[in-house]
Scaffold this motif. Structure first.
Motif, PDB file in Angstrom:
ATOM      1  N   ALA A  67       0.833  -1.207   0.000  1.00 39.72           N
ATOM      2  CA  ALA A  67       0.000   0.000   0.000  1.00 39.72           C
ATOM      3  C   ALA A  67       0.861   1.248   0.000  1.00 39.72           C
ATOM      4  N   LEU A  68       1.969   1.205   0.747  1.00 35.71           N
ATOM      5  CA  LEU A  68       2.859   2.357   0.792  1.00 35.71           C
ATOM      6  C   LEU A  68       3.522   2.584  -0.571  1.00 35.71           C
ATOM      7  N   HIS A  69       3.898   1.474  -1.259  1.00 34.35           N
ATOM      8  CA  HIS A  69       4.529   1.606  -2.580  1.00 34.35           C
ATOM      9  C   HIS A  69       3.547   2.183  -3.602  1.00 34.35           C
ATOM     10  N   ASN A  70       2.298   1.678  -3.578  1.00 40.79           N
ATOM     11  CA  ASN A  70       1.297   2.178  -4.519  1.00 40.79           C
ATOM     12  C   ASN A  70       0.986   3.649  -4.290  1.00 40.79           C
ATOM     13  N   SER A  71       0.873   4.026  -3.041  1.00 40.69           N
ATOM     14  CA  SER A  71       0.573   5.433  -2.760  1.00 40.69           C
ATOM     15  C   SER A  71       1.723   6.334  -3.176  1.00 40.69           C
ATOM     16  N   THR A  72       2.958   5.818  -3.042  1.00 44.94           N
ATOM     17  CA  THR A  72       4.125   6.611  -3.451  1.00 44.94           C
ATOM     18  C   THR A  72       4.153   6.805  -4.962  1.00 44.94           C
ATOM     19  N   MET A  73       3.858   5.699  -5.722  1.00 45.51           N
ATOM     20  CA  MET A  73       3.839   5.808  -7.175  1.00 45.51           C
ATOM     21  C   MET A  73       2.710   6.708  -7.650  1.00 45.51           C
ATOM     22  N   ALA A  74       1.558   6.653  -6.971  1.00 46.86           N
ATOM     23  CA  ALA A  74       0.446   7.525  -7.359  1.00 46.86           C
ATOM     24  C   ALA A  74       0.812   8.990  -7.168  1.00 46.86           C
ATOM     25  N   VAL A  75       1.516   9.271  -6.078  1.00 47.95           N
ATOM     26  CA  VAL A  75       1.937  10.655  -5.845  1.00 47.95           C
ATOM     27  C   VAL A  75       2.952  11.074  -6.910  1.00 47.95           C
ATOM     28  N   PHE A  76       3.828  10.110  -7.303  1.00 54.22           N
ATOM     29  CA  PHE A  76       4.853  10.435  -8.306  1.00 54.22           C
ATOM     30  C   PHE A  76       4.228  10.708  -9.671  1.00 54.22           C
ATOM     31  N   LYS A  77       3.184   9.928 -10.029  1.00 49.33           N
ATOM     32  CA  LYS A  77       2.566  10.075 -11.340  1.00 49.33           C
ATOM     33  C   LYS A  77       1.658  11.291 -11.447  1.00 49.33           C
ATOM     34  N   THR A  78       1.159  11.776 -10.329  1.00 47.19           N
ATOM     35  CA  THR A  78       0.244  12.923 -10.399  1.00 47.19           C
ATOM     36  C   THR A  78       0.939  14.179 -10.869  1.00 47.19           C
ATOM     37  N   GLY A  79       2.254  14.207 -10.742  1.00 42.20           N
ATOM     38  CA  GLY A  79       2.954  15.427 -11.113  1.00 42.20           C
ATOM     39  C   GLY A  79       3.397  15.464 -12.562  1.00 42.20           C
ATOM     40  N   ARG A  80       3.196  14.324 -13.352  1.00 47.99           N
ATOM     41  CA  ARG A  80       3.666  14.331 -14.732  1.00 47.99           C
ATOM     42  C   ARG A  80       2.818  13.381 -15.561  1.00 47.99           C
ATOM     43  N   ASN A  81       2.831  13.529 -16.899  1.00 49.39           N
ATOM     44  CA  ASN A  81       2.105  12.676 -17.836  1.00 49.39           C
ATOM     45  C   ASN A  81       3.055  11.610 -18.339  1.00 49.39           C
ATOM     46  N   GLU A  82       2.739  10.290 -18.096  1.00 48.08           N
ATOM     47  CA  GLU A  82       3.625   9.198 -18.433  1.00 48.08           C
ATOM     48  C   GLU A  82       3.368   8.652 -19.826  1.00 48.08           C
ATOM     49  N   SER A  83       2.641   9.328 -20.648  1.00 47.45           N
ATOM     50  CA  SER A  83       2.329   8.863 -22.004  1.00 47.45           C
ATOM     51  C   SER A  83       2.908   9.815 -23.036  1.00 47.45           C
ATOM     52  N   CYS A  84       3.371   9.213 -24.146  1.00 44.54           N
ATOM     53  CA  CYS A  84       3.815  10.022 -25.273  1.00 44.54           C
ATOM     54  C   CYS A  84       2.604  10.517 -26.052  1.00 44.54           C
ATOM     55  N   PRO A  85       2.737  11.595 -26.786  1.00 43.91           N
ATOM     56  CA  PRO A  85       1.611  12.076 -27.591  1.00 43.91           C
ATOM     57  C   PRO A  85       1.204  11.023 -28.623  1.00 43.91           C
ATOM     58  N   LYS A  86      -0.061  10.961 -28.929  1.00 41.90           N
ATOM     59  CA  LYS A  86      -0.596   9.960 -29.864  1.00 41.90           C
ATOM     60  C   LYS A  86       0.017  10.164 -31.247  1.00 41.90           C
TER      61      LYS A  86
END
Length: 429
Positions: A67-86
């Protein structure tokens, strides 16, 4: 031993002391055997309870870590877009792949008649940009070619084949395919992805990774890997290697089959692509056609007339005209197209009598070019069969004359001749 009761612990201590004294042959009174067994059972139950409690605590700790790892990754992903433009598909082509996240790949294909210029595969890098350049589809100019596109996750290639040389002269000319000898086309840098401290390098389809640190992609020569003489060959006729792909080419007079590798004969007679005159017969052969003229033979004291495009019949003879009576009553003409090196023995043609007037019917080989390749066998009461007994390597044109004789008490009643002409293709397909 925290979970043990005071009484149980004391009983255990006393049991151990009694065992020690028993060894020294002391007479001190000890607990009974029944009390000793009860104490051991209680200790066993306590140990099982401790083990169960430990496992539950361990599972609870693992859940908290996840749970701690998932919450950490969620916080990390909220600050950036992990997808390339279509990525857009190229004009006259299409894109394969719907996931555009880091580390994922997309693939590109062109429609039949177009050639892909650029990488077939692009990877979404950790910089949120696609590897390589945007590909494009270039139109292929072909005269006598039919193009087919084949693709699969493991193999992707484009195949072209030359068809009949009698195609329209207004068609544009066939572009010469690039050769693998060009360094700029057969060797190219690999597509490397740097993600979470590791590097993963890939090559476009049709290339293999090589070089130091896997930085170079070298073209795979599919034609060399699958030569024409080997089972599972890529092309039935000719294979031309190109950077990342190959072309199958058919000889003139053939079209590329639907499988993209075989060649099918073009029927010039049916498609009216021949130059035969009105008094000639068009005979389609493998890879070409023949314009034949059927003429009745000129025999001394006998006259033949043409009763159909492929048949001549003798006029009635004068009485006691032996030269005329020895001539065939009828002559039939047949034309067969076969491939080169066809397996033998093989049935080519059958001759049958509609009705028999005499008491004997004989079949034989009268003549023709290439008699060593043919034989005639009796296969029925009124049927004879022309057999191919040895293979024929083309191109070649051979003739066989099958004679059917009707006799009555050994006297000849009539002769019927069938002339079979074989047009042997230079190819084995």
């Amino acid at each position: 031993m925290e979970g043990l009761s005071v009484g149980t612990f004391g009983l255990l201590m006393m049991t151990m002391m009694c065992f020690h004294q028993f060894v020294r042959s002391s007479a001190q009174e000890c607990p009974s055997t029944h009390d000793l067994l009860n104490s051991l059972r209680q200790v066993e139950k306590m140990l099982e309870l401790h083990e169960t409690s430990y496992q539950q605590g361990l599972r609870s700790l693992r859940k908290k870590i996840n749970a701690l790892h998932n919450s950490t990754m969620a916080v990390f992903k909220t600050g950036r877009n992990e997808s390339c433009p279509k990525p857009d598909p190229p004009a006259h082509g299409r894109r394969l792949g719907r996931v555009f996240e880091v580390g994922h790949e997309v693939h590109f294909l062109c429609k039949p008649g177009y050639e892909l210029i650029g990488p077939r595969t692009r990877v979404c890098l950790d910089t949120l940009k696609w590897s390589g350049q945007q590909p494009m589809c270039r139109y292929l100019n072909v005269t006598t070619s039919s193009l087919a596109s084949l693709s699969s996750p493991a193999l992707s290639f484009t195949i072209s084949a030359a068809s009949s040389s009698s195609s329209s002269a207004t068609s544009p000319s066939l572009l010469s395919p690039p050769t693998s000898s060009s360094p700029s086309s057969s060797i190219r840098p690999s597509n490397c992805t740097h993600f979470l401290g590791s590097t993963h390098c890939t090559c476009d389809v049709g290339f293999t990774i090589s070089g130091r640190d896997n930085q170079i992609c070298t073209d795979i020569d599919e034609c060399h890997l699958f030569p024409l003489a080997q089972p599972g060959r890529l092309c039935i006729h000719q294979c031309i290697n190109t950077p990342g792909s190959f072309h199958c080419i058919c000889p003139p007079g053939y079209n590329l089959a639907s499988d993209g590798r075989s060649c099918t004969d073009t029927d010039e007679c049916e498609s009216q692509m021949h130059n035969c005159t009105a008094d000639q017969v068009c005979v389609n052969t493998y890879g070409a056609f023949q314009c034949v003229t059927v003429e009745c033979p000129k025999v001394k004291n006998a006259t033949f007339i043409k009763t159909s495009p492929m048949r001549c019949e003798r006029n009635p003879c004068m009485l006691e005209d032996k030269a005329c009576s020895q001539a065939p009553n009828s002559i039939s003409f047949h034309f067969l197209a076969v491939v080169s090196n066809m397996s033998a023995p093989r049935v080519l043609f059958r001759v049958s009598a509609a009705r028999v007037l005499g008491d004997t019917l004989r079949f034989g080989l009268a003549g023709g070019r290439g008699r060593g390749h043919f034989s005639v066998q009796r296969t029925g009461q009124q049927t004879g069969t022309l057999l191919l007994v040895t293979p024929i390597k083309g191109p070649a044109t051979l003739e066989a004359e099958v004679e059917m004789s009707e006799l009555e008490r050994s006297n000849l009643l009539g002769r019927y001749l069938t002339k079979v002409t074989l047009f042997v293709s230079p190819y084995m397909f």
